[in-house]
Design a protein around this motif. Sequence first.
Motif, mmCIF file in Angstrom:
data_model
loop_
_atom_site.group_PDB
_atom_site.id
_atom_site.type_symbol
_atom_site.label_atom_id
_atom_site.label_comp_id
_atom_site.label_asym_id
_atom_site.label_seq_id
_atom_site.Cartn_x
_atom_site.Cartn_y
_atom_site.Cartn_z
ATOM 1 N N ALA A 16 -21.385 -79.902 -21.337
ATOM 2 C CA ALA A 16 -21.357 -81.216 -21.984
ATOM 3 C C ALA A 16 -22.780 -81.643 -22.278
ATOM 4 N N TYR A 17 -22.976 -82.266 -23.420
ATOM 5 C CA TYR A 17 -24.244 -82.912 -23.731
ATOM 6 C C TYR A 17 -23.998 -84.412 -23.708
ATOM 7 N N LYS A 18 -24.593 -85.075 -22.752
ATOM 8 C CA LYS A 18 -24.283 -86.490 -22.462
ATOM 9 C C LYS A 18 -22.765 -86.609 -22.301
ATOM 10 N N ASP A 19 -22.108 -87.417 -23.116
ATOM 11 C CA ASP A 19 -20.651 -87.525 -22.923
ATOM 12 C C ASP A 19 -19.875 -86.639 -23.898
ATOM 13 N N LYS A 20 -20.594 -85.751 -24.600
ATOM 14 C CA LYS A 20 -19.903 -84.896 -25.572
ATOM 15 C C LYS A 20 -19.558 -83.539 -24.937
ATOM 16 N N MET A 21 -18.269 -83.266 -24.844
ATOM 17 C CA MET A 21 -17.807 -82.003 -24.267
ATOM 18 C C MET A 21 -17.847 -80.922 -25.347
ATOM 19 N N VAL A 22 -18.669 -79.919 -25.144
ATOM 20 C CA VAL A 22 -18.849 -78.883 -26.162
ATOM 21 C C VAL A 22 -18.023 -77.632 -25.817
ATOM 22 N N VAL A 23 -18.010 -77.301 -24.526
ATOM 23 C CA VAL A 23 -17.117 -76.242 -24.030
ATOM 24 C C VAL A 23 -16.314 -76.879 -22.909
ATOM 25 N N GLY A 49 -13.565 -69.576 -34.357
ATOM 26 C CA GLY A 49 -13.542 -71.030 -34.265
ATOM 27 C C GLY A 49 -14.358 -71.610 -35.389
ATOM 28 N N SER A 50 -14.027 -72.843 -35.776
ATOM 29 C CA SER A 50 -14.782 -73.434 -36.889
ATOM 30 C C SER A 50 -16.186 -73.832 -36.426
ATOM 31 N N ASN A 51 -17.006 -74.306 -37.347
ATOM 32 C CA ASN A 51 -18.368 -74.725 -37.011
ATOM 33 C C ASN A 51 -18.313 -75.761 -35.893
ATOM 34 N N GLY A 52 -19.133 -75.536 -34.884
ATOM 35 C CA GLY A 52 -19.211 -76.513 -33.795
ATOM 36 C C GLY A 52 -18.122 -76.370 -32.744
ATOM 37 N N ALA A 53 -17.320 -75.313 -32.804
ATOM 38 C CA ALA A 53 -16.213 -75.135 -31.857
ATOM 39 C C ALA A 53 -16.704 -74.838 -30.439
ATOM 40 N N GLY A 54 -17.926 -74.331 -30.335
ATOM 41 C CA GLY A 54 -18.476 -74.038 -29.001
ATOM 42 C C GLY A 54 -18.688 -72.553 -28.727
ATOM 43 N N LYS A 55 -18.596 -71.727 -29.757
ATOM 44 C CA LYS A 55 -18.714 -70.266 -29.570
ATOM 45 C C LYS A 55 -20.113 -69.873 -29.090
ATOM 46 N N THR A 56 -21.131 -70.325 -29.826
ATOM 47 C CA THR A 56 -22.500 -69.948 -29.464
ATOM 48 C C THR A 56 -22.870 -70.502 -28.091
ATOM 49 N N THR A 57 -22.435 -71.719 -27.817
ATOM 50 C CA THR A 57 -22.709 -72.314 -26.503
ATOM 51 C C THR A 57 -22.090 -71.457 -25.399
ATOM 52 N N THR A 58 -20.873 -70.968 -25.638
ATOM 53 C CA THR A 58 -20.211 -70.106 -24.647
ATOM 54 C C THR A 58 -21.021 -68.839 -24.430
ATOM 55 N N PRO A 82 -28.593 -61.907 -31.258
ATOM 56 C CA PRO A 82 -28.349 -63.318 -31.601
ATOM 57 C C PRO A 82 -28.157 -63.556 -33.090
ATOM 58 N N GLN A 83 -27.758 -64.803 -33.413
ATOM 59 C CA GLN A 83 -27.533 -65.174 -34.818
ATOM 60 C C GLN A 83 -28.798 -64.981 -35.637
ATOM 61 N N GLU A 84 -29.897 -65.485 -35.113
ATOM 62 C CA GLU A 84 -31.168 -65.300 -35.809
ATOM 63 C C GLU A 84 -31.654 -63.899 -35.416
ATOM 64 N N ASP A 108 -23.522 -62.387 -31.883
ATOM 65 C CA ASP A 108 -23.225 -63.696 -32.472
ATOM 66 C C ASP A 108 -23.294 -63.584 -33.994
ATOM 67 N N GLU A 109 -22.143 -63.656 -34.619
ATOM 68 C CA GLU A 109 -22.023 -63.564 -36.087
ATOM 69 C C GLU A 109 -22.845 -62.418 -36.670
ATOM 70 N N PRO A 110 -22.499 -61.176 -36.293
ATOM 71 C CA PRO A 110 -23.328 -60.037 -36.708
ATOM 72 C C PRO A 110 -23.358 -59.786 -38.214
ATOM 73 N N THR A 133 -17.408 -64.650 -34.886
ATOM 74 C CA THR A 133 -17.418 -64.461 -36.341
ATOM 75 C C THR A 133 -16.626 -65.559 -37.030
ATOM 76 N N HIS A 134 -16.947 -65.778 -38.295
ATOM 77 C CA HIS A 134 -16.140 -66.671 -39.122
ATOM 78 C C HIS A 134 -15.228 -65.864 -40.032
ATOM 79 N N TYR A 135 -15.394 -64.536 -39.979
ATOM 80 C CA TYR A 135 -14.590 -63.684 -40.864
ATOM 81 C C TYR A 135 -13.347 -63.207 -40.113
HETATM 82 N N1 ATP Z 1 -28.769 -78.906 -27.485
HETATM 83 C C1 ATP Z 1 -27.698 -79.562 -27.940
HETATM 84 N N2 ATP Z 1 -27.587 -80.898 -27.791
HETATM 85 C C2 ATP Z 1 -26.502 -81.571 -28.213
HETATM 86 N N3 ATP Z 1 -25.439 -80.979 -28.833
HETATM 87 C C3 ATP Z 1 -25.505 -79.656 -28.996
HETATM 88 C C4 ATP Z 1 -26.618 -78.871 -28.565
HETATM 89 N N4 ATP Z 1 -26.360 -77.566 -28.863
HETATM 90 C C5 ATP Z 1 -25.159 -77.541 -29.465
HETATM 91 N N5 ATP Z 1 -24.645 -78.796 -29.551
HETATM 92 C C6 ATP Z 1 -23.341 -79.162 -30.140
HETATM 93 O O1 ATP Z 1 -22.347 -78.392 -29.515
HETATM 94 C C7 ATP Z 1 -21.288 -78.119 -30.412
HETATM 95 C C8 ATP Z 1 -20.959 -76.648 -30.368
HETATM 96 O O2 ATP Z 1 -22.011 -75.905 -30.951
HETATM 97 P P1 ATP Z 1 -21.972 -74.317 -31.044
HETATM 98 O O3 ATP Z 1 -23.257 -73.917 -31.678
HETATM 99 O O4 ATP Z 1 -21.646 -73.762 -29.714
HETATM 100 O O5 ATP Z 1 -20.753 -74.095 -32.020
HETATM 101 P P2 ATP Z 1 -20.298 -72.773 -32.765
HETATM 102 O O6 ATP Z 1 -18.842 -72.643 -32.525
HETATM 103 O O7 ATP Z 1 -21.143 -71.638 -32.373
HETATM 104 O O8 ATP Z 1 -20.561 -73.190 -34.276
HETATM 105 P P3 ATP Z 1 -21.058 -72.323 -35.538
HETATM 106 O O9 ATP Z 1 -19.879 -71.567 -35.981
HETATM 107 O O10 ATP Z 1 -21.445 -73.387 -36.502
HETATM 108 O O11 ATP Z 1 -22.212 -71.465 -35.087
HETATM 109 C C9 ATP Z 1 -21.727 -78.630 -31.767
HETATM 110 O O12 ATP Z 1 -21.103 -79.858 -32.012
HETATM 111 C C10 ATP Z 1 -23.214 -78.785 -31.603
HETATM 112 O O13 ATP Z 1 -23.689 -79.836 -32.415
#
Ligand code: ATP
Length: 241
Positions: free
Chosen positions: A11-18, A35-44, A81-83, A158-160, A189-191
């Motif tokens: 979680a980032y502050k009160d935002k649950m990301v995973v 998962g769509s953009n922001g789903a939490g894949k990269t964070t996982t 990694p992605q980059e 990550d998104e090879p 992947t998004h594909y």
């Molecule tokens: N350091 C951070 N501080 C606050 N929020 C963050 C931080 N890093 C990621 N997030 C948020 O966490 C959520 C998940 O991000 P993540 O990069 O894990 O998604 P993703 O599924 O990999 O997306 P994408 O397909 O776009 O790469 C997003 O809403 C992102 O804005």
Amino acid sequence: MSIELKNLKKAYKDKMVVDHLSLEIDNGEFFALLGSNGAGKTTTIKMLSCMLIPTEGDAFLLGDSIITSPEAVKQNINVSPQETAVAPNLTVRENLEFIARIYGSGKEKARKMSHEMMMEFSLLDKAKTKAKTLSGGWQRRLSIAMALISKPKILFLDEPTLGLDVRARRELWKVLETLKGKVTVVLTTHYLDEAEALADRIGIMHQGRLQALGTASELKKQHSMKSLEDIFLILTEEGVK
Ligand SMILES: Nc1ncnc2c1ncn2[C@@H]1O[C@H](COP(=O)(O)OP(=O)(O)OP(=O)(O)O)[C@@H](O)[C@H]1O
């Protein structure tokens, strides 16, 4: 068991990301996380590769905890990694040797391992090419070869194939297919066709949660749908919890 996630949360502050993710991945399995953009894949992936500390929960990679034994975890894994992680001004051979040396190989061994990797990844005729002059597809191929030179048991990709043209993607798929059964692979992947072509099992994430899990044919059966794309669209719709 290769990877075990137990109620993993970020979680980032009160935002649950995973959001309390639990999942088991077998040895040698090729697992695709969708998962769509922001789903939490990269964070996982960042948490599993010890680059990010979870807010709660734990994960075990070959039995080692990412919380209490990150050093042991890092011995067994690597990440592409992605980059892209290649050094632009080094040649293909130098990039590979550099990584092999970082992982503790002597000069001769590093040279030998780089040669083997270049053979495996059809990079030999590009050995003396500076990485920055390679196309995106070849840079990604080099980045994956670099991630594998440490002989990891688990590889995170990550998104090879992001940004690659159709032919370069298909070429990279062939490379990735050769990893099947040898290394545990977690790919994001998004594909959807990529996940379907390569993965043993697919997990679909939405707003930090795992909404579906199974082989492509299991998912189609579960949802009585013929296309993974339709299933994906339903599971990742705005407002779906
Ligand atoms: N350091 C951070 N501080 C606050 N929020 C963050 C931080 N890093 C990621 N997030 C948020 O966490 C959520 C998940 O991000 P993540 O990069 O894990 O998604 P993703 O599924 O990999 O997306 P994408 O397909 O776009 O790469 C997003 O809403 C992102 O804005």
